[in-house]
Every structure is written in C-alpha cells, then in structure tokens.
Design a protein around this motif. Structure first.
Motif, PDB file in Angstrom:
ATOM      1  N   CYS A 270       0.838  -1.202   0.000  1.00  0.00           N
ATOM      2  CA  CYS A 270       0.000   0.000   0.000  1.00  0.00           C
ATOM      3  C   CYS A 270       0.874   1.253   0.000  1.00  0.00           C
ATOM      4  O   CYS A 270       0.617   2.218  -0.744  1.00  0.00           O
ATOM      5  N   PHE A 271       1.928   1.251   0.823  1.00  0.00           N
ATOM      6  CA  PHE A 271       2.854   2.380   0.836  1.00  0.00           C
ATOM      7  C   PHE A 271       3.565   2.513  -0.505  1.00  0.00           C
ATOM      8  O   PHE A 271       3.843   3.630  -0.968  1.00  0.00           O
ATOM      9  N   ASP A 272       3.848   1.384  -1.135  1.00  0.00           N
ATOM     10  CA  ASP A 272       4.527   1.430  -2.422  1.00  0.00           C
ATOM     11  C   ASP A 272       3.659   2.091  -3.487  1.00  0.00           C
ATOM     12  O   ASP A 272       4.173   2.667  -4.449  1.00  0.00           O
ATOM     13  N   ARG A 273       2.335   2.039  -3.329  1.00  0.00           N
ATOM     14  CA  ARG A 273       1.435   2.688  -4.280  1.00  0.00           C
ATOM     15  C   ARG A 273       1.655   4.192  -4.332  1.00  0.00           C
ATOM     16  O   ARG A 273       1.368   4.827  -5.351  1.00  0.00           O
ATOM     17  N   VAL A 274       2.123   4.773  -3.181  1.00  0.00           N
ATOM     18  CA  VAL A 274       2.361   6.223  -3.150  1.00  0.00           C
ATOM     19  C   VAL A 274       3.851   6.529  -3.172  1.00  0.00           C
ATOM     20  O   VAL A 274       4.279   7.612  -2.768  1.00  0.00           O
TER      21      VAL A 274
END
Length: 702
Positions: A492-496
């Motif tokens: 999820c953090f990698d998405r941003v």
C-alpha cells in the motif's frame, strides 16, 4: 477433485474466498474506472469490515453492518477532524479507545464491532500518513470499501443460510471427538500413571468443547430466534441437543480412575473400555465430517463389535471375580453410559411435541440492557474495565512516542499496540512474539519483492492475495497472518512511492508498539490471574450446587432436558472452563512462587473431578420411588449447601472445615449402600462429591 472439495468444505474457505472477492472487486473497479488513489483506503475499509463480521444470518449481518458503518463513519470522521491537531487528537484517542472497549462489555458481537472500529481508526491514520494527508474522498473510500464487503457478506449469508450453522455443529462434534479421546486416555491400565495430568488434559479439551457449544447455540439462536423451528433448522436444533447429551456423558466419571486401575489391573476391561472410547471418538469425527458435507449419518461406522466385546468381558469379570458391589455397580453404569453414547453418535435427534426446546441467548434485548451490562463492568474488579484502561493508556503512550520520534510516519506504533495488548498477560506475551516475528518476516519478504521484481499493476494482485491470506491464517497461525498483512500494507505504501522508505520505520514502530503493550500489561492495573482464582473456584462451586439441585429434582420427576436444567448444566461447565482458562493464563504470569501454580493445578483437577461426578448423576437421571427420590433430594441438598458454604469461605479467604458424609450416603466405603442400583449410584456419587469438597478445602488452606 477430492482435495478441492475438502478445501471448499473447510471452515475458513468461505470467509477467505469472500474477502478475496471483495478485495479483487475493489482493485478491479478502481483500476479500470478510477479513482486509482481510492484503492488503498477502500481495501483497508473492506478488511476492517471483515474483522467486524460475525457468523449471523443475513438479518443479523444487516443489523451488524448498519452499526458497523455508523461506528466506522464516526471513527474515520473523528480521526480526519483531529489528526492535524496533536493536542485534541491526543485527548480523543484514549477516550475513544476506552469507550469502544467498554462497549464490547455488552456482548461478543459488540466487542467484535468495537475492536474493528479501533482498527479502522488506525487504518485511517495509516492511510492519511501514506497519502500525506487525508481528504473527504479518502474517508468516503474507507466507508465504501467497508460497505461493499458488508453487502457481499450479507448476500453470501442469504444464499447459503445454513452453511455457518453446519460448520458450527461440525466443529462441535470434532471437539466432542477430541474430548472422547482425552477420556479414553484415562483408561490406560498402567500403574504409576499421572491421572492428575490426564485430568488437566481433559479439562483443557473440555474448555474447547464448551466454547464450541456456545458458538453452535449462538448460531442456532440467530437463525431460529423465537420462531418454531421447521425443516433443516429443526433437525439441526435436535442435533445440538444430541451433542449436549453426548457432552454430559463424556464428562461423567463413575469411579476414581486411579482406584479403577488398581482394581482392574489384572483384567483386560480397562483396555477394552479405552479401545471402545477411541473407536467412538473416530465415529464422532465421521459424524462431524458428515455434518460438514451435509451427508447422511448412515455412513458412520460404529464400533458395535467393540461394544459387544466389552459386554462379554464384563460378564466374564463378574462371574470369575469376587463380588464388589461398588465396583460392579460402577462398571455396569459405565457400560450403560457408553452404549447410550454410541447410540447418540448416530442419532439425528428429534424434537418431540411438548418438549422444552427454548435456547437462552446472550445478546442484550434492548439498548438499555446493553448499557446496563456496560455499567456493571465499570469498576476496578472488572476485566473489561482494566483492559480498557490499559489499552487507552497504551494508545496514548504510543502516540506520545510517535510525536517524539517521527510525528509524520509513526501510526504503525498504535496499530501494533492495539493488536498486541490483550486482556491477559499470557495472551499479550504470545502476541508480542508473534507480531514481531511476523512483521519482520513480512518486511523482509516485501524488501525482496520490491528489489527482485519490476513495478507495475501486477503488485495489486499480490496485495489482494496477501489481504486474503491474512484471514486464512489469523485464527490459527497469527505470526504468518501478521507477515501477510505487513506485506499488504508495505505494498500500500509502495502505491504512493514510499515502499522502501517504509521498511525501516515499520520495523522500529513494531518494536516500539510491542514494548508499549508489554509495559501497560505489566504495570497498568495488572490483572494477575492468581488474585482471581479463589473467586472463580467459588463461583464454580455455586454453579455446581445449582446443577446438582436440578439433577436431584429429576430423580423424582424423571429425565427431561428442559431449559432450566440445560442452563444449570451449561453454567457449571462454563464456570469450570473459566477456571481452566484462568489457570492456563496464571501459569504464564511472572511474580508468583511455583507453589501458587501447583495449588492452581490441584484446584482445577479437584473441580474437574467434581464436575465429572455431577455429570454422572446427570447422565443416569431417572424417576425413583418416592422414598428414594426424597432421600436423594435431601442428600443432594446437603452437598449443595456444603459447596455454597465452601464458596463463602473461598470468597472470604477463610479456612473451611472438612465434612462427613450426609445421612443419605454411607459413612464408609461400600458395601453398606441400600436401595436400588440407581439409588446406590446417587449415594456413592454424592460421597465422591464430598471428597471433592474436602480436597478443595484442604487445597484452599494450603
């Protein structure tokens, strides 16, 4: 194909598959129709809603969904409104945590919703952290994701209304089979066998069975309510009553096992009884499998030959051995009990007209009733109150640490504290280790995944898979589940664009959050179980007395499993299971001498013996002659009064005297008991109950 069918029929398959569909649906919709930025909050909302789910029928799920969404909206709105103001947020965080945990005191359903609301609140913080701030669209995405999963769950329940009930009954019969195996272990014809250890093992298994009975009863109440059951609902209610009868018969003990081993050491009777029980346990497992697959019970292989072998061996023993009335009566009653148990294993049950088939529910009937339950627990002696205070202080402490170290990216501290801080010390310690191990493994796997594979939307598939894996493992392999959800959040953090940047801080935050949980469980209103033990034993003795009085009444009126009798029986087993759970937690706590642990185990084995003798009396209920019934009632009343007096001594922490047998039972060992075989059985079991009383009194003074 058999493997796929077995997988589809497993308890967890439907839940995991439903979560997978929900997460995949969110991912597909946001990818193809947008907005893509809503994927992460919507997925987090769906996961939080899945954590709030209970095994209700669709109407119950609809009511639960409405309450859940209201709580989620209030929590997400409160976080969004205050997260930018540390002082206000720091005041709201512990107050909101305390109120939500105390809301769980109303019932198990409310507790599940309250916990999920806390999780969603922290997910809201994490989503805001990942996105560099949270707007109204993100909050809406959280709620929409939760609503999507809730609607999917409700539709699933409406399309398969009996699946959850079938699985609850299957788990119940599996637990009964395991309990029968534990009973069989007590029939080993070996000198020097540690019967106390076997009794403790049986007590632990019984604790699981009591929980399975509760879950099946709740599932039945939710699907039947106050309506007259018909069709499948009626057959499954009858099956539940059969399971209760099996449980009472398994729990019985007709003769002290160490004395039985000595008396039958040179006979093969003990071996044959044990073998019969093990075969009956296997038949009970076959019944559980048939219930899960909705197959006919005619496929169950019952050990009829083994039962005939026991009959012949007992007849030979009675012909060739010197008469021993007490032993012979116990063996005859034991054989009768196991023959009835065998019949029950293949009995589908039936609801006879005029029988009391009511079930007592645990859910509050009104909002006022729910609030009354909460108010009753607003005191320092309440486990709910203590846990609410500890978690509130822990969440505030974690937030202050976050502000001091890295105020913009530290909400994982709060999530870790929330998951690790459990009501008991032992559970918190286990969760502490599992959380750290799982998070470390998840971060290492995430680092390797981000390094080895190129970026792109394919990572969305991994996010969906890891989210579903969390639900597949969270009840049985929590460390693995933690690793899966850690990888999910890392992606999820990698998405941003913050995948790598999140790895180091997440590991540090996990260690800090776990440390906060360890500190509060140790120093904030510590709820050491050793302090509660005597009170719980006293409560169990009072429940035993009520159970005995209900049993004795049916030696006058005849056997009938009406609601008052079933409540008294359930309360006795639940009270003993509560002591067993308390002792298990106590043994893992620091700060008390080993003698305290030894004393707790001795109290538990004595209580288990008492419940076994009560179950024997319940198993053999039948109408006696008026004079015998009156004598049984008087004897049982005296034993119940003795238990109540001992309970008062335990509550007051004062020594209790030992007792001599009541007039209805002989003062010495058999022979000497008069009357019918049933009357002699009652008198001997009451004498054994008095021995349990004296054991408990002596242990309490030690």
């Amino acid at each position: 194909m058999p493997t796929l069918r077995h997988l589809a029929e497993s308890d967890r398959f439907a839940d995991v598959f439903r979560v997978f569909i929900a997460l995949a649906g969110i991912t597909a919709w946001c990818t193809w129709h947008g907005p893509a930025d809503a994927i992460v909050p919507a997925l987090l909302g769906a996961i939080a809603c899945a954590l709030a789910e209970t095994d209700d029928a669709w109407r119950g799920r609809l009511r639960g969904l409405v309450v859940t969404l209201v709580c989620f909206a209030l929590a997400a709105g409160a976080v969004k409104a205050t997260i930018g103001t540390p002082l206000l947020f720091g005041m709201l965080l512990p107050v909101g945590t305390f109120l939500l945990v105390m809301l769980g005191a109303a019932s198990g359903r409310y507790a599940t919703i309250a916990t999920a609301t806390l999780i969603l609140a922290v997910y809201t913080m994490i989503a805001s952290d990942a996105a560099g701030g949270m707007g109204i669209d993100d909050s809406l995405a959280l709620i929409v994701g939760a609503a999507w999963y809730g609607v999917l769950s409700m539709l699933w329940s409406a399309l398969a209304p009996q699946r959850a009930l079938r699985h609850a009954l299957a788990r119940l019969f599996e637990s009964l089979a395991t309990l029968i195996d534990a009973k069989a272990a007590q029939f080993e014809p070996v000198h020097g066998l540690d019967h106390d250890a076997l009794a403790l093992a049986f007590s632990r298994r019984n604790q699981v069975t009591v929980q399975a009975l509760t879950e099946a009863r709740v599932a039945l109440i939710d699907r039947i309510g106050r309506r007259q059951p018909r069709g499948r609902a009626a057959s499954r209610l009858a099956m539940f009553f059969v399971a209760q009868d099996i449980h009472e018969r398994i729990s019985s003990s007709h003769y002290p096992y160490d004395e039985l081993t000595t008396a039958l050491y040179h006979s093969d009777l003990m071996f044959r009884f044990g073998r019969l029980l093990r075969l009956q346990a296997q038949a009970c497992r076959e019944r559980a499998d048939a219930v899960r697959r909705n197959a006919p019970l005619s496929s169950i292989a019952l050990p009829r030959a083994a039962l005939d072998d026991v009959r012949q061996a007992l007849a030979f023993h009675q012909r060739t051995q010197p008469a021993d009335e007490a032993l012979d009566d116990a063996l005859v009653a034991l054989l009768k009990n196991l023959a009835s148990l065998q019949d029950l294993i293949e009995d589908e049950g039936s609801l006879r007209e005029g029988n009391d088939i009511a079930l007592q529910g645990n859910e509050p009937s009104t909002v006022a009733d729910a609030m009354r339950r909460v108010r009753l627990r607003l005191n320092r002696r309440s486990m709910h109150f203590r846990h609410a205070m500890r978690l509130s202080i822990g969440m505030l402490g974690g937030y202050l640490i976050m502000l001091a170290l890295h105020p913009l990216h530290g909400y994982w501290i709060l999530l870790t504290t929330l998951f690790v801080c459990q009501p008991g010390y032992g559970a918190t310690r286990r969760r502490f280790i599992q959380r750290i191990v799982g998070t470390t493994a998840g971060l290492v796997a995430g680092w390797a995944l981000l390094r080895a594979l190129p970026g792109g939307d394919w990572r969305l598939l991994v996010m969906v898979a890891t989210g579903a894996a969390f639900f597949a493992f969270r009840l049985r392999r929590y460390a693995l589940a933690t690793g899966a959800i850690t990888l999910f959040v890392l992606l999820c953090f990698d998405r941003v664009g913050a995948g790598y940047d999140a790895i180091g801080p997440r590991l540090l935050d996990t260690l800090l959050g776990a440390a906060v949980a360890a500190v509060v469980i140790r120093y904030v209103l510590p709820d050491w179980r050793v302090r509660r033990l005597d009170d719980l034993v006293a409560n169990a003795l009072l429940a035993y007395g009520r159970y005995l009085e209900r049993i004795a009444a049916q030696y006058a009126t005849g056997r009938i499993d009406d609601l008052p009798y079933r409540i008294a029986r359930r309360d006795a087993h639940a009270a003993q299971a509560l002591v067993a759970g308390n002792v298990a937690e106590l043994l893992g706590e620091p700060g008390h001498p080993p003698a305290q642990g030894e004393r707790a185990l001795r109290l538990l084995t004595a209580l288990q013996a008492g419940l076994s003798h009560l179950s024997t009396l319940g198993t053999h209920r039948e109408a006696l002659a008026a004079s015998d019934a009156a004598a049984v009632g008087a004897t049982a009343s005296k034993v119940a009064v003795a238990f109540a007096a001992l309970a008062e001594h335990l509550h007051a922490n004062t020594p209790a005297p030992s007792l001599s047998p009541p007039e209805g039972a002989a003062g010495g060992p058999p022979p000497g008991f008069a009357g019918s075989g049933a009357r002699r059985l009652v008198d001997r079991q009451c004498l054994l109950l008095l021995r349990v009383h004296d054991r408990l009194a002596n242990i309490a003074q030690g």
